[in-house]
Design a protein around this motif. Structure first.
Motif, mmCIF file in Angstrom:
data_model
loop_
_atom_site.group_PDB
_atom_site.id
_atom_site.type_symbol
_atom_site.label_atom_id
_atom_site.label_comp_id
_atom_site.label_asym_id
_atom_site.label_seq_id
_atom_site.Cartn_x
_atom_site.Cartn_y
_atom_site.Cartn_z
ATOM 1 N N GLN A 127 0.824 -1.216 0.000
ATOM 2 C CA GLN A 127 0.000 0.000 0.000
ATOM 3 C C GLN A 127 0.851 1.255 0.000
ATOM 4 N N VAL A 128 1.825 1.279 0.915
ATOM 5 C CA VAL A 128 2.639 2.494 1.036
ATOM 6 C C VAL A 128 3.464 2.701 -0.235
ATOM 7 N N TYR A 129 4.096 1.647 -0.720
ATOM 8 C CA TYR A 129 4.922 1.782 -1.920
ATOM 9 C C TYR A 129 4.074 2.260 -3.099
ATOM 10 N N LYS A 150 10.561 3.488 -10.937
ATOM 11 C CA LYS A 150 10.364 3.204 -9.504
ATOM 12 C C LYS A 150 9.718 1.836 -9.379
ATOM 13 N N ARG A 151 10.381 0.967 -8.661
ATOM 14 C CA ARG A 151 9.769 -0.349 -8.485
ATOM 15 C C ARG A 151 9.798 -0.752 -7.015
ATOM 16 N N TYR A 152 8.852 -1.637 -6.658
ATOM 17 C CA TYR A 152 8.963 -2.306 -5.358
ATOM 18 C C TYR A 152 8.965 -3.794 -5.614
ATOM 19 N N HIS A 153 9.493 -4.513 -4.669
ATOM 20 C CA HIS A 153 9.672 -5.951 -4.857
ATOM 21 C C HIS A 153 9.657 -6.615 -3.486
ATOM 22 N N LEU A 154 8.631 -7.415 -3.240
ATOM 23 C CA LEU A 154 8.605 -8.198 -2.006
ATOM 24 C C LEU A 154 9.059 -9.596 -2.375
ATOM 25 N N GLY A 155 10.092 -10.065 -1.734
ATOM 26 C CA GLY A 155 10.561 -11.386 -2.115
ATOM 27 C C GLY A 155 11.411 -12.032 -1.047
ATOM 28 N N THR A 156 11.487 -13.349 -1.144
ATOM 29 C CA THR A 156 12.293 -14.124 -0.210
ATOM 30 C C THR A 156 13.734 -14.127 -0.698
ATOM 31 N N VAL A 157 14.659 -13.994 0.222
ATOM 32 C CA VAL A 157 16.076 -14.096 -0.128
ATOM 33 C C VAL A 157 16.740 -15.097 0.811
ATOM 34 N N TRP A 158 17.924 -15.560 0.417
ATOM 35 C CA TRP A 158 18.598 -16.632 1.168
ATOM 36 C C TRP A 158 20.051 -16.281 1.437
ATOM 37 N N ARG A 159 20.467 -16.471 2.679
ATOM 38 C CA ARG A 159 21.869 -16.239 3.035
ATOM 39 C C ARG A 159 22.341 -17.352 3.956
ATOM 40 N N GLY A 160 23.464 -17.950 3.621
ATOM 41 C CA GLY A 160 23.987 -19.044 4.439
ATOM 42 C C GLY A 160 24.719 -18.537 5.647
ATOM 43 N N GLU A 161 24.011 -17.814 6.493
ATOM 44 C CA GLU A 161 24.599 -17.223 7.688
ATOM 45 C C GLU A 161 24.356 -18.091 8.890
ATOM 46 N N LYS A 162 25.036 -17.797 9.984
ATOM 47 C CA LYS A 162 24.735 -18.453 11.248
ATOM 48 C C LYS A 162 23.501 -17.768 11.812
ATOM 49 N N ASP A 181 11.695 -4.410 -0.834
ATOM 50 C CA ASP A 181 12.547 -3.358 -1.394
ATOM 51 C C ASP A 181 11.749 -2.342 -2.189
ATOM 52 N N PHE A 182 12.253 -1.138 -2.211
ATOM 53 C CA PHE A 182 11.743 -0.164 -3.173
ATOM 54 C C PHE A 182 12.916 0.699 -3.612
ATOM 55 N N ASP A 183 12.971 1.033 -4.886
ATOM 56 C CA ASP A 183 14.079 1.819 -5.421
ATOM 57 C C ASP A 183 13.565 2.764 -6.489
#
Length: 441
Positions: free
Chosen positions: A33-35, A103-115, A128-130
């Motif tokens: 909504q906000v984006y 201007k785009r927004y993007h809701l998405g899952t991301v993956w990082r092999g962190e502890k 994200d929005f940019d």
RNA sequence: GUGGCUAUAGCUCAGUUGGUUAGAGCGCCAGAUUGUGGAUCUGGAGGUCGCGGGUUCAAGCCCCGUUAGCCACCCCA
């Protein structure tokens, strides 16, 4: 039969039960909504990319955290680490279709092999929005407004967006002759709040190789405190002669003035010259957002301005600015703060199954209410009313509808407000308006 | 990735220097004059003590490994 498989999720990966998922979906809805209200358009990209698209974009640290493997067609692939790098590829690939500014927004899952730790997972959602294709400070300021409105809309009042500008830092480093060691200096500087002034100086001299005087100068600048205007004035004096530095100060000055003129409370925007974090590609304004009641969880919405989003994919130079809401981290904080609604049903009305042979009437009224925009669930078994009400209460329904032969004979329904513990007899003809009014409260 | 702490019922935990059928509170299910929920009472279900080895006459308790969670570093949402 004896070889049951242990049901378990991977380290850092989680299941979401209805209560958590309802809260997640609510946050996603608000972000959208906000984006959208600022004119950002939705896009999506694949979860999996060729590894060479993602490698080497966020420094070697992020390369190590990549989930990378060879697919069954011998392709070297990796799960996206963030949404920015895929966006860079996306832009380079579709520039002629999207045009700039974009201007785009993007809701998405991301993956990082962190502890994993609290609020740090291996699979999490970013929102994200940019704005790309413009260097105008208007876009930087708008980014701040979006972050602010997003948090307010979610329901937060106590938070601060800390803002800095890399140009200010670069200006200073240039002035004192540390331009080659920028990232080492910034990394040390960034620990100021955590380890203190002396330790930061030690790290700069020992690890980065600055002189004690240079380190002290950096610290002097970074430990400026006071009102935003105070900080700006003193920065201006300190950076005299540095064109970049002063330009950075001017941008920050405008950001403060405009955001205030736009109605953002001053105390929610805090200039902080010591924040230097953010990926290496940030070149201008930097944002980090902290919840006043839960600073330990880290920044929940960060971003910044970059000069050249897609330099590795296209010769077109694409400056931009944007930020990312860490939805799962925010949710972890909200859970800790007791801000997550315990409701686990998306419907607000439960029709009790009082007499099984009246299922036709229950379904009929259910559909009437649904067509009027009210979510309705019908209890499947003719269990005791008490049990059905208990179920309704536990799941977080707002209203329960009860009708048996007495009511059907009179053409009425019992409407029970589960929170107020009040019951009203309502004629079927008035049911929809009555319920809509009750839910609007 | 490095280091540390933890792991007992759905949840929060107790379990004495290793010793017979592992406990509590909350929650859940069922009852308390068969048309109404958050209180009380009664009863009940539910655990191969994360998993796999080892030491021992005997292991929830000791040792090793493994998996997961948490904390610090690193990095970051």
């Amino acid at each position: 039969m004896s070889d049951l498989i242990t049901p378990q999720t991977l380290k850092g990966f989680r299941d979401y039960l209805p209560t958590a998922m309802m809260a997640r979906e609510r946050l996603m809805e608000i972000a959208r909504q906000v984006y959208r209200s600022y004119g950002f358009s939705p896009i999506d990209t694949p979860a999996l990319e060729y590894a060479n698209i993602l490698l080497g974009k966020g420094g070697e640290e992020s390369d190590k955290q990549l989930f990378r493997f060879i697919d069954s067609g011998e392709r070297d692939v990796a799960l996206r680490f963030d949404l920015t790098v895929p966006f860079a590829r996306f832009t380079a690939e579709h520039l002629s279709e999207i045009g700039i500014p974009f201007k785009r927004y993007h809701l998405g899952t991301v993956w990082r092999g962190e502890k994993p730790q609290k609020g740090r997972y291996r699979e999490f959602m970013q929102c994200d929005f940019d704005t790309i294709g413009t260097t105008s400070n208007a876009a930087d300021i708008e980014t701040l407004l979006v972050i602010h409105d997003l948090l307010v809309k979610i329901g937060f009042e106590r938070f601060t967006v800390r803002v800095n500008n890399r140009m200010v830092l670069n200006g200073l480093l240039e002035k004192i002759g540390l331009i080659g060691q920028t990232s080492g200096v910034l990394r040390a500087l960034d620990k100021l709040a955590k380890i203190g002034r002396d330790a930061v100086i030690a790290e700069m001299t020992d690890k980065v190789g600055t002189t004690p005087e240079q380190a002290a100068q950096v610290l002097d600048l970074a430990s400026l405190t006071g009102s935003n205007t105070d900080i700006l004035n003193r920065l201006e004096a300190l950076l005299e002669g540095s064109e970049v530095g002063l330009q950075g100060v001017a941008r920050l000055r405008e950001l403060c003035a405009v955001s205030q003129a736009a109605g953002i409370p001053e105390e929610r925007v805090q200039l902080d010259v010591s924040i230097a974090r953010g990926l290496d590609y940030y070149t201008g304004t930097i944002y980090e957002t902290f919840l006043t009641d839960m600073p330990g969880i880290g920044s929940i919405c960060s971003g910044g301005r970059y000069d050249n989003l897609a330099g590795l994919f296209t010769k077109e130079k694409l400056p931009g600015v944007g930020a990312s809401l860490g939805l799962d981290r925010l949710l972890a904080a909200m859970e800790e703060l007791g801000l997550v609604d315990q409701t686990s049903t998306p419907a607000q009305v439960l029709i009790a199954c009082f007499e099984a042979e009246r299922l036709g009437d229950y379904c009929r009224i259910g559909r009437v209410l649904r067509q009027a925009g009210v979510g309705v669930e019908i209890f499947p078994d003719a269990k005791k009313v008490g049990q059905q009400l208990k179920y309704a209460d536990r799941k977080g329904f707002r209203l329960a509808l009860i009708a048996g032969s007495n009511e059907f004979a009179k053409g009425v329904w019992q409407v029970k407000d589960l929170k107020a513990m009040q019951q009203t007899e309502v004629a079927e003809a008035d049911l929809v308006t009555h319920i809509q009014a009750a839910l609007a409260k």
